[in-house]
Design a protein around this motif. Structure first.
Motif, PDB file in Angstrom:
ATOM      1  N   THR A  27       0.811  -1.216   0.000  1.00  0.00           N
ATOM      2  CA  THR A  27       0.000   0.000   0.000  1.00  0.00           C
ATOM      3  C   THR A  27       0.849   1.272   0.000  1.00  0.00           C
ATOM      4  OG1 THR A  27      -1.698  -1.189   1.255  1.00  0.00           O
ATOM      5  CG2 THR A  27      -1.842   1.210   1.229  1.00  0.00           C
ATOM      6  N   TYR A  28       1.996   1.218   0.649  1.00  0.00           N
ATOM      7  CA  TYR A  28       2.814   2.425   0.820  1.00  0.00           C
ATOM      8  C   TYR A  28       4.192   2.246   0.158  1.00  0.00           C
ATOM      9  CZ  TYR A  28      -0.667   3.673   4.328  1.00  0.00           C
ATOM     10  OH  TYR A  28      -1.840   3.967   4.977  1.00  0.00           O
ATOM     11  N   ALA A  29       4.191   1.795  -1.088  1.00  0.00           N
ATOM     12  CA  ALA A  29       5.461   1.621  -1.791  1.00  0.00           C
ATOM     13  C   ALA A  29       6.191   2.945  -1.960  1.00  0.00           C
ATOM     14  CB  ALA A  29       5.216   0.968  -3.155  1.00  0.00           C
ATOM     15  N   HIS A  30       5.431   4.041  -2.100  1.00  0.00           N
ATOM     16  CA  HIS A  30       6.049   5.357  -2.291  1.00  0.00           C
ATOM     17  C   HIS A  30       6.776   5.839  -1.044  1.00  0.00           C
ATOM     18  CE1 HIS A  30       2.157   6.065  -0.431  1.00  0.00           C
ATOM     19  NE2 HIS A  30       2.591   7.262  -0.036  1.00  0.00           N
ATOM     20  N   MET A  31       6.537   5.184   0.102  1.00  0.00           N
ATOM     21  CA  MET A  31       7.182   5.571   1.347  1.00  0.00           C
ATOM     22  C   MET A  31       8.377   4.689   1.682  1.00  0.00           C
ATOM     23  SD  MET A  31       5.723   8.210   2.765  1.00  0.00           S
ATOM     24  CE  MET A  31       6.299   8.036   4.439  1.00  0.00           C
ATOM     25  N   GLY A  32       8.752   3.786   0.774  1.00  0.00           N
ATOM     26  CA  GLY A  32       9.800   2.817   1.071  1.00  0.00           C
ATOM     27  C   GLY A  32      11.123   3.453   1.466  1.00  0.00           C
ATOM     28  N   LEU A  33      11.581   4.433   0.684  1.00  0.00           N
ATOM     29  CA  LEU A  33      12.864   5.074   0.980  1.00  0.00           C
ATOM     30  C   LEU A  33      12.806   5.874   2.274  1.00  0.00           C
ATOM     31  CD1 LEU A  33      13.999   6.276  -2.574  1.00  0.00           C
ATOM     32  CD2 LEU A  33      14.935   4.400  -1.211  1.00  0.00           C
ATOM     33  N   HIS A  34      11.685   6.498   2.543  1.00  0.00           N
ATOM     34  CA  HIS A  34      11.553   7.271   3.784  1.00  0.00           C
ATOM     35  C   HIS A  34      11.628   6.348   4.999  1.00  0.00           C
ATOM     36  CE1 HIS A  34      10.529  10.555   1.190  1.00  0.00           C
ATOM     37  NE2 HIS A  34       9.392   9.999   0.802  1.00  0.00           N
ATOM     38  N   MET A  35      10.923   5.215   4.919  1.00  0.00           N
ATOM     39  CA  MET A  35      10.954   4.271   6.032  1.00  0.00           C
ATOM     40  C   MET A  35      12.348   3.689   6.219  1.00  0.00           C
ATOM     41  SD  MET A  35       7.236   2.323   5.784  1.00  0.00           S
ATOM     42  CE  MET A  35       7.358   1.885   4.043  1.00  0.00           C
ATOM     43  N   LEU A  36      13.013   3.384   5.114  1.00  0.00           N
ATOM     44  CA  LEU A  36      14.357   2.814   5.197  1.00  0.00           C
ATOM     45  C   LEU A  36      15.340   3.832   5.789  1.00  0.00           C
ATOM     46  CD1 LEU A  36      16.127   0.368   4.567  1.00  0.00           C
ATOM     47  CD2 LEU A  36      16.494   1.314   2.271  1.00  0.00           C
TER      48      LEU A  36
END
Length: 712
Positions: free
Chosen positions: A639-648
């Protein structure tokens, strides 16, 4: 020294009750003075006030107490007669003796209700059942002053020859009808009084006099200050304990004098203006101990002083800032607010995937309900290390709502109705909370706007004050000092227990104050909280608060983007939940329940995430923790693929600067995320070096370079 003598001299025409709060405040400040002469005169002034003004109605026994104490202090080897007086240490808690503090007589309750006083004032204005009326007390005053002066004079010059002459020295004219209500000696003189809830206040006064007159050499408490690293000192507890007894005694003797309220005004005024660091701190401690409900004027004064000192460096000033924040924290509890949710039926019939919580059990998050776990330690010598602020990268929340945001139509309508269309980019740095040695303190514009908060309330209503304290705590979350960040966490936690953000009127007050603050690029409460995960000292208190925030993330004040806070909330809590996977504590279970509930509300895309969180809360997930981690990361990425780099990027900083015990869980989460995050994308180049450096500390070099990460 002059006051000590004047009080017992009985100057005609002076009503000492008008000056009683100020005199009490002055003597309390001097009870730990380093000069013995100052300390002893403060103690003697306290004794004289109890003799002259307190309603003990037994000057003969009082004189005997003073003479016995003086004889013992002279150490002449003489035996002293036993008196029916209870021995008690008034600077320490004693459950049985102190139970009288909470006893409210019908007279006190009727007086308080008649004059529209608060519940705390009812207790403060409590009268014992056998108390004389105030008018009768004034009639006795002239004769009582003469008897008190004689008692003080005899006690001050006590010798073996004067001991036998004491009754004659205190003889009162039996023909004086005004004194007929004051017995020379109790009828049951030899019967030992029993402490308890209904103990007459006269017994307390005699015990106080014996306690104060017994040892004239030692201070009642040590001379010490609260600092940025030590938030609770023994002397403040002893002062608070002794103060409660003194307030009770004089409030019972003069219920219409409003001793506590007037004393609180004096304490706060001097606490905010006194140039002595020690006296200012003691004044604020006295104000907190009085537990008088704060009003908007008081809050305005505290905020004005806080703005002037919050950015000052130095141990003394930061210790004073700590005192101010502890005072605001106590003010939240003194409000005694109880704002119930307006939509009660919604809470009653609210569905939840966790069957263990279907009846609104202890894990449910309802407005006004206190968290079962506290915040940071309030006592002990609290040592807080510092570290450098992170400057490795900036993590930006997405500017506008993503097209694939899992918000259903109901959520979108609610957001549209609130009129909060944020079309700007909101930037939040997940920097450390420490200050590099000698670096300037980084302050936001919000700190300079705090002074406005005190002037926004047009009426002294509790919800407005709570809304002001909410924004104060949020502003302080930008602090670079660990102790200020921790105090902001504690204050915010207490405010959220009493400020129901699910009520429209509460949200309106919060949003109006936000507009007045003019906080440009406001990142949201949740984004500011995430900074606390990057330091070992602030990690667990931050997790405790983040665990409660999942149901509030749809509010613009928590997440202006309306789409980014939820995945960041899950990824922030995930390492802590993994750390306690085998034996999930209450925080983990509450986090899983809240995430599961929000997942259900956000739509079908997060249904699987809600399922695995529900299984975690019930401790029924059938496989090991790594398999559960893979499921959570997979469903979150869907659902939140666009947030992957932020979470990482956030996890990398937690790995580098967070507590040691979560390093392995963070590595496991990163391992699972690397299967989904595209590290070859141009946006990922800024964190590749940070990723290699972070995991290189824990893995062999050969393994590190086998990871296919393009390095330019």
């Amino acid at each position: 020294m002059l006051l000590t003598d004047i009080v017992v001299d009985g100057i005609p025409g002076i009503d000492w009750t008008l000056h009683l709060p100020l005199m009490l405040h002055i003597l309390f400040l001097g009870l730990d003075h380093t000069r013995i002469i100052v300390r002893e005169h403060c103690k003697q002034l306290c004794v004289n006030l109890l003799i002259v003004l307190a309603e003990h109605n037994d000057h003969l026994t009082v004189a005997r107490i003073l003479l016995n104490s003086e004889t013992s202090n002279l150490d002449l080897g003489l035996t002293v007669p036993t008196l029916p007086v209870i021995d008690n240490n008034f600077t320490e808690l004693h459950q049985q003796f102190d139970s009288y503090l909470l006893h409210v007589s019908p007279q006190a309750a009727a007086y308080a209700l008649q004059h529209n006083l608060s519940s705390s004032t009812i207790i403060a204005a409590n009268q014992s059942s056998n108390q004389q009326t105030l008018s009768s007390h004034h009639l006795q005053q002239a004769n009582a002053v003469a008897a008190a002066a004689a008692a003080a004079a005899v006690a001050a010059n006590a010798t073996p020859n004067t001991l036998a002459a004491t009754p004659a020295a205190l003889q009162i004219n039996p023909n004086n009808t005004e004194n007929s209500e004051v017995p020379l000696i109790n009828a049951d003189e030899h019967a030992p009084p029993q402490p308890g809830p209904s103990m007459p206040i006269a017994h307390v006064i005699k015990s106080l006099l014996k306690f104060l007159a017994h040892d004239t050499c030692q201070p009642l408490w040590n001379y010490e200050d609260i600092t940025a690293k030590v938030w609770a000192v023994k002397s403040a507890e002893q002062l608070s304990c002794f103060l409660k007894h003194m307030v009770k005694v004089f409030a019972d003797s003069y219920p219409q004098a409003r001793i506590a309220e007037r004393w609180a005004q004096t304490a706060l005024q001097l606490g905010l203006s006194c140039s002595s660091r020690h006296y200012a701190g003691r004044c604020l401690q006295i104000f907190r101990a009085l537990n008088v409900p704060i009003n908007s004027r008081m809050l305005s004064d505290i905020l004005s002083r806080l703005v002037e000192t919050v950015a000052e460096q130095g141990e003394d000033m930061q210790g004073y800032v700590t005192e101010l924040l502890l005072t605001l924290e106590a003010a939240v509890d003194s409000l005694d607010s109880d704002f119930r949710p307006l939509d009660v039926m919604k809470d009653i019939f609210k569905s939840t995937p966790n069957l263990n919580n279907k009846d609104g059990g202890p894990n449910s998050i309802l407005p006004g309900k206190k968290s079962p776990s506290g915040m940071t330690p309030q006592s002990s010598n609290y040592s807080i290390p510092s570290h450098g602020r992170s400057t490795s990268y900036s993590v930006s929340y997405c500017g506008r709502k993503a097209n694939n945001s899992p918000c259903d139509k109901q959520t979108e309508l609610r957001n549209r109705a609130s009129g909060m269309e944020l079309e700007r980019s909101v930037v939040c740095k997940f920097g450390g909370v420490g200050v590099a040695g000698g670096s300037a303190l980084s302050r936001s514009r919000s700190a300079q706007s705090l002074k406005m908060l005190g002037d926004t309330a047009t009426q002294d209503d509790k919800m407005t004050i709570l809304a002001q304290l909410f924004w104060l705590s949020v502003s302080l979350l930008e602090s670079d000092y660990e102790h200020e960040f921790l105090l902001a966490l504690r204050l915010l936690t207490r405010v959220l227990h009493r400020l129901p953000l699910d009520r429209p009127d509460a949200r309106d007050k919060v949003e109006k104050l936000q507009q007045q603050l003019k906080w440009n690029a406001y990142p949201g409460v949740h984004a500011l909280l995430l900074k606390g995960c990057t330091h070992s000292t602030t990690y667990e208190p931050t997790i405790m608060l983040l665990a409660q925030f999942a149901p509030l993330l749809s509010l613009p004040v928590c997440d202006p983007t309306q789409s980014c806070a939820f995945p960041m909330n899950v990824i922030a809590l995930l390492p802590y939940m993994l750390l306690h996977y085998e034996d999930a504590n209450e925080i983990c279970i509450r986090s899983a329940e809240n995430i599961a509930h929000v997942s259900t509300e956000l739509g079908a895309k997060l249904e699987h995430l809600g399922t695995v969180m529900t299984l975690y809360s019930r401790k029924t997930f059938c496989k090991e923790s790594f398999q559960w981690t893979k499921c959570v990361v997979k469903y979150l990425h869907d659902t939140y693929a666009h947030m992957g780099l932020h979470m990482l990027a956030f996890l990398i900083e937690v790995l580098e600067k967070g507590p040691q015990q979560v390093q392995v869980p963070v590595l496991n989460v990163i391992h699972c995320m690397l299967h989904y995050v595209d590290l070859s994308a141009p946006q990922a180049q800024t964190i590749n070096a940070d990723l290699l450096r972070a995991i290189g500390k824990y893995l062999d070099v050969s393994i590190v370079y086998n990871i296919k990460i393009p390095v330019h």
